[in-house]
Design an enzyme around this catalytic site. Structure first.
Site, PDB file in Angstrom:
ATOM      1  N   CYS A 148     -10.334  -4.692   0.472  1.00 23.45           N
ATOM      2  CA  CYS A 148     -11.432  -3.719   0.535  1.00 23.45           C
ATOM      3  C   CYS A 148     -12.354  -3.891  -0.682  1.00 23.45           C
ATOM      4  CB  CYS A 148     -10.874  -2.301   0.591  1.00 23.45           C
ATOM      5  SG  CYS A 148     -10.310  -1.677  -1.005  1.00 23.45           S
ATOM      6  N   ASN A 200       0.840  -1.213   0.000  1.00 22.68           N
ATOM      7  CA  ASN A 200       0.000   0.000   0.000  1.00 22.68           C
ATOM      8  C   ASN A 200       0.870   1.257   0.000  1.00 22.68           C
ATOM      9  OD1 ASN A 200       0.650  -0.848   2.684  1.00 22.68           O
ATOM     10  ND2 ASN A 200      -0.866   0.546   3.510  1.00 22.68           N
ATOM     11  N   ILE A 201       0.416   2.252  -0.757  1.00 22.66           N
ATOM     12  CA  ILE A 201       1.157   3.513  -0.891  1.00 22.66           C
ATOM     13  C   ILE A 201       0.202   4.649  -0.539  1.00 22.66           C
ATOM     14  CG2 ILE A 201       2.491   4.984  -2.451  1.00 22.66           C
ATOM     15  CD1 ILE A 201       2.892   2.392  -4.203  1.00 22.66           C
ATOM     16  N   GLU A 202       0.457   5.278   0.599  1.00 25.89           N
ATOM     17  CA  GLU A 202      -0.454   6.330   1.073  1.00 25.89           C
ATOM     18  C   GLU A 202      -0.013   7.706   0.577  1.00 25.89           C
ATOM     19  OE1 GLU A 202      -0.895   5.713   5.320  1.00 25.89           O
ATOM     20  OE2 GLU A 202      -2.097   3.928   4.943  1.00 25.89           O
ATOM     21  N   CYS A 228     -10.819  -3.001  -4.134  1.00 30.53           N
ATOM     22  CA  CYS A 228      -9.902  -4.033  -4.639  1.00 30.53           C
ATOM     23  C   CYS A 228     -10.672  -5.257  -5.124  1.00 30.53           C
ATOM     24  CB  CYS A 228      -8.894  -4.422  -3.565  1.00 30.53           C
ATOM     25  SG  CYS A 228      -7.690  -3.111  -3.256  1.00 30.53           S
ATOM     26  N   GLU A 252      -3.156  -4.644  -3.032  1.00 32.04           N
ATOM     27  CA  GLU A 252      -3.692  -5.551  -4.051  1.00 32.04           C
ATOM     28  C   GLU A 252      -3.731  -4.869  -5.409  1.00 32.04           C
ATOM     29  OE1 GLU A 252      -4.897  -4.738  -1.088  1.00 32.04           O
ATOM     30  OE2 GLU A 252      -6.385  -6.177  -0.359  1.00 32.04           O
TER      31      GLU A 252
HETATM   32  N1  THU Z   1      -5.345  -1.212   2.423  1.00 36.87           N
HETATM   33  C1  THU Z   1      -4.809  -2.088   1.520  1.00 36.87           C
HETATM   34  O1  THU Z   1      -3.648  -1.973   1.138  1.00 36.87           O
HETATM   35  N2  THU Z   1      -5.611  -3.080   1.069  1.00 36.87           N
HETATM   36  C2  THU Z   1      -6.917  -3.257   1.413  1.00 36.87           C
HETATM   37  O2  THU Z   1      -7.600  -4.079   0.831  1.00 36.87           O
HETATM   38  C3  THU Z   1      -7.484  -2.474   2.518  1.00 36.87           C
HETATM   39  C4  THU Z   1      -6.712  -1.267   2.903  1.00 36.87           C
HETATM   40  C5  THU Z   1      -4.489  -0.113   2.918  1.00 36.87           C
HETATM   41  C6  THU Z   1      -4.898   1.245   2.421  1.00 36.87           C
HETATM   42  C7  THU Z   1      -4.374   2.135   3.511  1.00 36.87           C
HETATM   43  O3  THU Z   1      -3.024   2.456   3.218  1.00 36.87           O
HETATM   44  C8  THU Z   1      -4.417   1.284   4.762  1.00 36.87           C
HETATM   45  O4  THU Z   1      -4.569  -0.049   4.326  1.00 36.87           O
HETATM   46  C9  THU Z   1      -5.548   1.652   5.717  1.00 36.87           C
HETATM   47  O5  THU Z   1      -6.752   1.684   5.070  1.00 36.87           O
END
Ligand code: THU
Length: 135
Positions: free
Chosen positions: A90, A42-44, A93, A55
């Site tokens: 989520c 994940n990249i925020e 995804c 994903e």
């Molecule tokens: N996140 C994912 O990488 N995958 C998911 O299916 C659910 C959420 C990440 C996004 C964000 O960086 C962090 O989890 C909190 O929501």
């Protein structure tokens, strides 16, 4: 590629997570039908909405290289990198998986190499809206 090997690649990918805002580290490892693996994390973003899930990073890496046939994905994650439960994909995804994957696409939800469960996309996203509704 076994479920366990895919799971270890997801755990490895999780280490690269850029998640200074939520503190949730997530890793994914996507297996193509030809046996190649694309990983993602994940990249925020400070503006929040540009954040991308692990994903989707893995799936988009593959799609951008012209690969569109997938058989499985392993996903792991946890707050501050502590994986103590399942981190389910989520809704966004799941919908992206739906675009490219069949109902039997396998999703490996891991805690560690000893504890994980597998589920199919058909089970995770029943009654879904899919490309065949549009084409
Ligand atoms: N996140 C994912 O990488 N995958 C998911 O299916 C659910 C959420 C990440 C996004 C964000 O960086 C962090 O989890 C909190 O929501």
């Amino acid at each position: 590629m076994t479920d366990l090997s895919l799971l270890s690649l997801a755990l490895e990918a999780m280490e690269k997570s850029y998640s200074p805002y939520s503190g949730c580290k997530v890793g994914a490892a996507l297996l193509t039908k030809e046996g190649k693996v694309y990983t993602g994390t994940n990249i925020e973003n400070a503006a929040f909405s540009p954040t991308v899930c692990a994903e989707r990073v893995a799936i988009f890496k593959a799609i951008s290289e012209g690969v569109t046939d997938f058989s499985a994905i392993a996903v792991v994650g946890g707050k501050n990198g502590r994986v103590d439960g399942i981190f389910a994909p989520c809704g966004v995804c799941r919908q992206v998986m739906r675009e490219f994957c069949d109902d039997d696409f396998k999703i490996i939800l891991g805690i560690n190499e000893a504890e994980y469960k597998t589920i199919t996309l058909g089970e995770l996203l029943p009654l879904s809206f899919s490309p065949k509704d549009v084409k």
